[in-house]
Scaffold this motif. Structure first.
Motif, PDB file in Angstrom:
ATOM      1  N   CYS A  78      63.576  50.589  -8.479  1.00 47.71           N
ATOM      2  CA  CYS A  78      62.231  51.115  -8.722  1.00 47.71           C
ATOM      3  C   CYS A  78      61.290  50.059  -9.292  1.00 47.71           C
TER       4      CYS A  78
ATOM      5  N   VAL B  48      58.836  47.165  -9.448  1.00 48.06           N
ATOM      6  CA  VAL B  48      57.885  46.689  -8.424  1.00 48.06           C
ATOM      7  C   VAL B  48      58.088  45.217  -8.119  1.00 48.06           C
TER       8      VAL B  48
ATOM      9  N   TYR C 286      63.186  45.863  -3.004  1.00 45.83           N
ATOM     10  CA  TYR C 286      63.090  47.234  -2.509  1.00 45.83           C
ATOM     11  C   TYR C 286      61.635  47.689  -2.360  1.00 45.83           C
ATOM     12  N   ARG C 287      60.774  47.207  -3.254  1.00 41.85           N
ATOM     13  CA  ARG C 287      59.389  47.685  -3.270  1.00 41.85           C
ATOM     14  C   ARG C 287      58.391  46.584  -2.956  1.00 41.85           C
TER      15      ARG C 287
ATOM     16  N   ALA D 124      59.862  50.791   1.651  1.00 42.21           N
ATOM     17  CA  ALA D 124      59.198  50.784   0.353  1.00 42.21           C
ATOM     18  C   ALA D 124      58.643  52.157  -0.019  1.00 42.21           C
ATOM     19  N   ASP D 125      58.044  52.861   0.949  1.00 46.48           N
ATOM     20  CA  ASP D 125      57.466  54.180   0.641  1.00 46.48           C
ATOM     21  C   ASP D 125      58.550  55.191   0.291  1.00 46.48           C
TER      22      ASP D 125
ATOM     23  N   ARG E 229      59.794  54.440  -3.181  1.00 45.60           N
ATOM     24  CA  ARG E 229      58.821  54.931  -4.165  1.00 45.60           C
ATOM     25  C   ARG E 229      58.979  56.439  -4.376  1.00 45.60           C
TER      26      ARG E 229
ATOM     27  N   ASP F  29      53.423  52.575  -9.867  1.00 42.62           N
ATOM     28  CA  ASP F  29      52.963  51.400  -9.136  1.00 42.62           C
ATOM     29  C   ASP F  29      52.908  50.148  -9.998  1.00 42.62           C
TER      30      ASP F  29
END
Length: 992
Positions: A672, A674, A678-679, A686-687, A690, A704
Motif C-alpha cells: 500500500c 505509494v 505495486y502503486r 495499481a488501481d 489501491r 494517495d
C-alpha cells in the motif's frame, strides 16, 4: 529438587569410573567401507555379541555394516577441525543440512538454542538420537538443542536423510542425526581448545576431562566425562560490513504518531518549518516528526531540519532518516556451559548385561537486541502524552494547537534507552537418566533389550532492558512531568538526559519459565527367524511408550501487558502420549545369481497411538542390490508421519516483530506504500491495489500519500489444538561404486550418487508475515485482489493511520511441502609409498555435494505451488533457514606425512535468487556464490600428546549482500554465511 536428583544420579554413575586404568585407549578404527557413505574418517563402532553392527535407520544388526538408505558419516576428526566448541557450527556446514539457529542468532525467538534442519524442512522434523536413542528435547516443538551435547564426547555422527518414522517413530520425517558417543575408554584423557577471531573478539574456550576403565575383573566398565565451554561476544560494530544495518524509523528521539482523524493544519506545519528556513509545503502535515536535542522539530521522512549529525546510530538512507538497530547486534552470542556425562556397563553373565548412563548440562546463552521499542501503534498501551505535559517544546505546542481537537493527547513511538539495551539471558538445566537391560535368549541368536529414560529441561528466561509502559505513562501524565516521582522528571522530547532515579522507576526485570519432561520406555527383540536360500531372514520387533510434558509460565508483568515490546502472553501447558509397536524384516531374496550377487529387502511397519490425534501407521520398504563387487544399487519408499508437538498444540499465544522490507520491487515492503512498485505510476494493477488497501482499512484521506513507517511489523503466533498429523512420502534411489582396482591410484576410490524426493502433506506450519503480505497482493495467488483471500484475512491495519498493526501467523495444516534433489559423495585415498613417496604418508580427498532440484510450498488447497529452489529469503518453514541453493558442497583434502597431517577444507554455497521474486514477478537481484576455505594442522607429538592448529575462513571472505534494502533487514544472511570473519584455534590432547 530437579538439580539434586540429576546430580545424585550422576554421582552414582561416576562412582564406577573411579576404577579406571592408567592409560586412555580407544578401540582401533576399522577400515572404511565405501558402502557406508563415509564422508570423512570412520570411527570405531560398538558391536553386538555376534560382532554385528546396527546401522542408523534400522534396528537389525548386520555384519557388513551397509545400508540401503543413504548415510553420511562424520568423524570426530571433522568436528575437531572447527574453531567452535559447539556441535552445530561443524554440522551446519554439511550440504544435507540447512544452516539454522546457531551462535550468530541475535533474535530471542529461539532462546539461544542451536538446532539442525535437514533439507531445510524444519528442525522439528529432524530427529536427533544419541547412540540410537531419543534425547531430552529442549524446545516445545520437540527439537533437541545441540548445546546440551559436548562436541568432545562425540565419536562419530551418522546422518540419514529421508523418512524413518517406521523405525524411530514420530519426528523422523526428513531424517535422523545419530550422535555416537565414545565408548570403551581406559585411563584419563585431558583436552583443551581455544580460538579467537582476527579482530580480537569472539574468543572460545573448551576444556574436557574423560576417564574410564574396567572393574569387577573386566565384567564392568565405566566412563566419566566433565566439560567446560565458553564462547565470548563478537560485536557487529567490530566489522565494517555489519555496521549501520537493520534500519528502523523508530529512534530514541521520539516519533510523533499521526492520526488521520486529528491532523494538524498544513499552515501550522509550514509556519514552524518556515521559521527554520524551509519553504512552505516542504513537510506534509501527515508525516511523522521527531525532535532535535534543542527541542526543535525535524522530519525524518525527508530529513528536513535535522541538526544533530554526530549521532553514530542515526543513518540517512534513501533520503530518509533511520536508526541502525544492528549497532546492538553480535556476530557471536556469548555462551557458558558445564556438563557431566557418565556411563556404567556391567555384565551379570554372558547373556544379561546392564547399563546406566546419565548426563547433566547447565548452560546460559545471552541474546540481545535494540533498545525497547515503546509506544508502537500496535501496542495495546502506547506512550500517551497529555497536552499539559510541561516538557512539550514551544514548536510542538503550536503543532498540537492547530489540530481539530487541540486538547487530545498525542501518542508516540520511541526506542526507550533509559532502561538500557534489551537482553535475554536463557539459563538451561537439562538432564537425562537412561538405564537398560539386554541379553540373549539361551540357545538362540535372538537378542532382547529393555530401556527406559527420563529427562527434564528447565529454561529460565530473564529479560532486561524492557521498560514498563505503565510507569512511562505515569511519568508523562504527571502535572510536573514526573519530577515528583523521580528526580528531574521524564523528558522524552529529544535526547535529553534522564536521572538514575527515573531510569530505575521505569526499568523492569521479567522472568519466564519453560519446563519440559520426557519419559520413554521401549522393549526390543532382534535376531534370525530362519534361513532362506539366499541367507538368514532377520527381524526386529518392539514396543515403546513415550510421554512429553510441556508448561510455560510467563512473568506476570508480561501477562498483564505492562512491558514495552511484550504484548500479553499467557501461561500454557499440555501433554502428549504415544504408545507404539513396530516390526522390521531383512529379507534376502537372491544371492549369487546372474548379475545379482545379492538382492535384499528391508521392510518395516509401526503403529502409533497418540492421546491427541489417535492412531497413525508408518511403513518403509528399501531394496539393496549388489550387482558385482564394487557396484551396488539401492533405493526405497517410506511413509513417515509426525504428530503435532506439545508446543504446536498448546503453545501460548505470543507476539513478535518481523521485517517486511522497504518499498521498492514487487514482494518487498507494504504494497500500500505509494513509494513501492505495486502503486507506481503505470503499474499494471495499481488501481486494484489501491482498492484493496482501502478495503483493508487505509483511510481515504491518506491513501494517495500513504507510507509505511514501521517496516518491522508485529505478528501473532500460538498453538492450535485442532492440528492433525502430517504425513510424508519419501523416495530414494542411488548407486554406490567402490571398484577394487589393482592400481594404487584407484585402489581406494568410492563414489555414491543418491536421488531423494520428500513430499509432506498436511504440513504443520505457519504463513510467515512476508508470505501473507506478498501473496495477498499477488495476482497469481489472489487473482481478483480480493480482501476475502485467505492470505489477506491474516492482515490487520490500524483504522486511524492504515499502518499494519498485526499479521496473524497461526499454526495450520497446510497443503504440502516438497523437495527433491541429488546427493553425491566422493572418497579417494592414495598411500604415497605406493607411488614412490615416503612411508607412512598419504593424500586423501573427501567431497560431499548436493543439488537441489525442487523446494516447493503450497499453503492452501487450490493455491499455487511456489518453488523456492535456488532462492534465499523465504522463512516460512524455518525462521532461521531461508537459504536453498541449487548447489552446496563441502570438500576436504588431507596430506599426512608421518606424525603430521594438514587439511584444507572448501565450503561452497551456490548463487541464489531472491525469494521475494517467487510468485510476485519481482526483480530483486541474485546473490552470488560464495566459497570459504579452512586450514588445519595436526601433530602427533607422541603417543600421549596431540597438538592441533587451524584457521577458519582463511581468506576472510565477507558475506555477500542478500537484501538490497537494509530497512528492517541485515544486508546479508547471518545464519547462512560467515559473519565472524577469519579466526584461529589451537588444541591439545593428553592421554595418561
Amino acid at each position: 529438587m530437579k538439580r539434586q536428583t540429576a546430580c545424585a544420579v550422576l554421582a552414582l554413575v561416576a562412582a564406577g569410573a573411579g576404577a579406571s586404568g592408567a592409560y586412555a585407549q580407544t578401540t582401533p578404527a576399522p577400515t572404511a567401507d565405501s558402502d557406508r557413505n563415509v564422508s570423512v574418517a570412520t570411527a570405531s563402532e560398538p558391536t553386538s555379541q555376534t560382532g554385528e553392527i546396527v546401522v542408523t535407520g534400522s534396528r537389525i544388526s548386520r555384519r557388513d555394516y551397509t545400508s540401503s538408505s543413504p548415510i553420511a558419516t562424520v568423524s570426530s576428526d571433522y568436528i575437531a577441525k572447527s574453531a567452535s566448541p559447539t556441535l552445530e557450527s561443524s554440522l551446519n556446514q554439511l550440504p544435507q543440512i540447512t544452516s539454522s539457529a546457531s551462535s550468530s542468532t541475535n533474535t530471542q525467538a529461539r532462546g539461544g538454542q542451536a538446532s539442525l534442519d535437514l533439507r531445510g524442512l524444519g528442525q522439528q522434523r529432524t530427529l536427533i538420537l544419541v547412540d540410537g536413542r531419543r534425547v531430552q528435547p529442549s524446545a516445545s516443538d520437540g527439537s533437541v538443542d545441540l548445546n546440551t551435547i559436548p562436541a568432545d564426547l562425540v565419536q562419530s555422527v551418522e546422518i540419514i536423510t529421508g523418512g524413518a518414522s517406521a523405525v524411530y517413530g514420530s519426528d523422523a520425517v526428513t531424517g535422523v542425526v545419530n550422535l555416537k558417543l565414545r565408548q570403551d575408554v581406559t585411563g584419563v584423557e585431558l583436552s583443551a581448545k581455544t580460538g579467537v577471531t582476527e579482530r580480537g573478539d569472539g574468543s572460545t574456550y573448551d576444556l574436557n576431562l574423560l576417564a574410564g576403565g574396567k572393574f569387577a575383573n573386566g565384567r564392568g566398565s565405566a566412563l566419566l566425562s566433565i566439560g567446560y565451554s565458553r564462547r565470548d561476544i563478537a560485536p557487529f560494530t567490530n566489522r565494517d560490513y555489519l555496521r549501520g544495518q537493520v534500519l528502523t524509523a523508530s529512534n530514541p528521539r521520539t516519533l510523533l504518531n499521526v492520526s488521520a482523524a486529528n491532523l494538524p493544519s498544513q499552515a501550522a506545519v509550514d509556519s514552524i518549518f518556515s521559521a527554520y528556513g524551509y519553504a512552505p509545503g516542504t513537510v506534509s502535515r501527515s508525516l511523522q516528526l521527531s525532535f532535535n536535542r534543542d527541542g526543535t522539530l525535524y522530519s525524518p521522512t525527508n530529513i528536513v531540519n535535522y541538526r544533530d549529525g554526530a549521532d553514530p546510530a542515526t543513518v540517512n538512507y534513501n533520503g530518509a532518516q533511520y536508526y541502525a538497530v544492528s549497532e546492538t547486534y553480535v556476530a557471536q552470542t556469548p555462551l557458558t556451559r558445564y556438563n557431566v556425562f557418565g556411563r556404567v556397563n556391567y555384565d551379570f553373565s554372558d547373556n544379561i548385561k546392564l547399563f546406566v548412563e546419565g548426563f547433566y548440562t547447565n548452560y546460559n546463552v545471552t541474546t540481545g537486541g535494540a533498545f525497547a521499542n515503546a509506544g508502537s501503534t500496535s501496542s495495546s498501551v502506547p506512550i500517551t502524552i497529555p497536552v499539559t505535559n510541561p516538557f512539550i517544546p514551544a514548536d510542538l505546542r503550536t503543532y498540537l494547537l492547530s489540530r481539530p481537537n487541540p486538547t487530545a493527547p498525542l501518542t508516540a513511538t520511541r526506542f526507550t534507552t533509559e532502561a538500557g539495551p534489551r537482553h535475554e539471558r536463557n539459563d538451561y538445566d537439562v538432564f537425562q537418566l537412561t538405564t537398560g537391560l539386554s541379553g540373549r535368549f539361551s540357545g538362540t541368536d535372538i537378542d532382547w533389550s529393555i530401556v527406559g529414560s527420563y529427562g527434564q529441561t528447565h529454561q529460565l528466561q530473564t529479560e532486561t532492558g524492557y521498560p514498563s509502559i505503565l510507569a512511562i505513562n505515569q511519568l508523562l501524565a504527571a502535572p510536573d512531568g514526573g519530577a515528583s516521582l523521580c528526580s528531574g522528571g521524564y523528558n522524552i522530547f529529544g535526547l535529553q538526559p534522564v536521572s538514575a532515579a527515573c531510569s530505575a522507576f521505569i526499568s523492569r526485570t521479567e522472568r519466564n519459565v519453560t519446563r519440559l519432561s520426557q519419559t520413554n520406555v521401549e522393549a526390543n527383540v532382534t535376531g534370525t527367524l530362519f534361513s532362506l536360500p539366499a541367507g538368514a531372514l532377520k527381524f526386529a520387533a518392539g514396543a515403546d511408550y513415550r510421554q512429553n510434558d510441556y508448561s510455560f509460565d510467563p512473568d506476570s508483568q508480561i501477562t498483564t501487558g505492562q512491558i514495552a515490546n511484550f504484548l500479553p502472553i499467557f501461561a500454557s501447558s499440555g501433554t502428549t502420549k504415544a504408545a507404539e509397536a513396530y516390526a522390521e524384516l531383512l529379507i534376502p531374496v537372491i544371492k549369487n545369481g546372474p548379475l545379482i550377487k545379492e538382492f535384499n529387502l528391508d521392510a518395516s511397519y509401526r503403529y502409533s497411538h497418540y492421546n491427541t490425534v489417535g492412531g497413525i501407521s508408518t511403513y518403509t520398504v528399501d531394496a539393496d542390490w549388489i550387482v558385482i563387487d564394487g557396484l551396488r544399487f539401492r533405493g526405497g519408499y517410506s511413509r513417515a508421519t509426525r504428530a503435532p508437538s506439545a508446543g504446536e498444540l498448546f503453545g501460548a499465544t505470543s507476539f513478535g516483530q518481523a521485517s517486511i522490507g522497504a518499498p521498492g520491487v514487487l514482494g518487498s515492503g507494504d504494497p500500500c506504500d505509494v513509494r513501492g512498485a505495486y502503486r507506481a505510476a503505470g503499474a499494471a494493477n495499481a488501481d486494484q491495489v489501491r482498492a484493496l488497501c482501502l478495503a483493508q482499512g487505509v483511510p481515504a484521506s491518506l491513501i494517495d500519500t500513504f507510507q509505511n513507517t514501521n517496516p518491522r511489523t508485529p505478528f501473532q503466533s500460538g498453538g492450535n489444538t485442532a492440528l492433525q498429523p502430517e504425513t510424508a512420502d519419501t523416495y530414494s534411489a542411488g548407486v554406490v561404486l567402490s571398484p577394487k582396482f589393482s592400481s594404487p591410484l584407484l585402489e581406494h576410490l568410492s563414489l555414491s550418487v543418491d536421488y531423494y524426493n520428500i513430499k509432506i502433506t498436511k504440513a504443520i506450519g505457519q504463513i510467515s508475515s512476508t508470505v501473507a503480505l506478498s501473496q495477498c497482493f499477488s495476482t497469481v495467488a489472489n487473482p481478483g485482489l480480493s480482501n476475502a483471500s485467505s492470505y489477506c484475512q491474516l492482515l490487520q491495519r490500524n483504522p486511524g493511520d492504515g499502518q499494519l498493526s498485526l499479521i496473524l501467523n497461526p499454526q495450520f495444516n497446510l497443503a504440502n511441502y516438497s523437495t527433491s534433489g541429488i546427493d553425491a559423495q566422493l572418497d579417494w585415498r592414495l598411500n604415497l609409498a605406493d607411488v614412490g613417496g615416503p612411508g607412512s604418508s598419504y593424500f586423501a580427498i573427501s567431497s560431499v555435494a548436493t543439488y537441489l532440484d525442487t523446494f516447493k510450498i503450497q499453503n492452501f488447497a487450490g493455491a499455487p505451488t511456489l518453488d523456492y529452489a535456488g532462492t534465499i529469503g523465504n522463512t516460512q518453514i524455518d525462521l532461521f533457514a531461508d537459504a536453498h541453493p541449487r548447489w552446496k558442497a563441502t570438500s576436504t583434502a588431507t596430506l599426512g606425512v608421518g606424525d603430521v597431517s594438514a587439511s584444507l577444507r572448501w565450503r561452497y554455497i551456490g548463487k541464489m535468487a531472491n525469494a521475494a521474486n517467487v510468485g510476485t514477478n519481482g526483480t530483486a537481484p541474485d546473490v552470488s556464490a560464495v566459497s570459504y576455505f579452512d586450514l588445519s594442522l595436526n601433530f602427533d607429538v607422541s603417543h600421549r600428546f596431540q597438538l592441533g592448529l587451524g584457521a577458519t575462513n582463511i581468506f576472510d571472505k565477507k558475506p555477500p549482500v542478500v537484501n538490497t534494502s537494509i530497512v528492517g533487514n541485515l544486508a546479508t544472511d547471518a545464519y547462512t554465511y560467515d559473519v565472524l570473519g577469519r579466526r584461529f584455534y589451537a588444541s591439545i590432547k593428553a592421554k595418561f
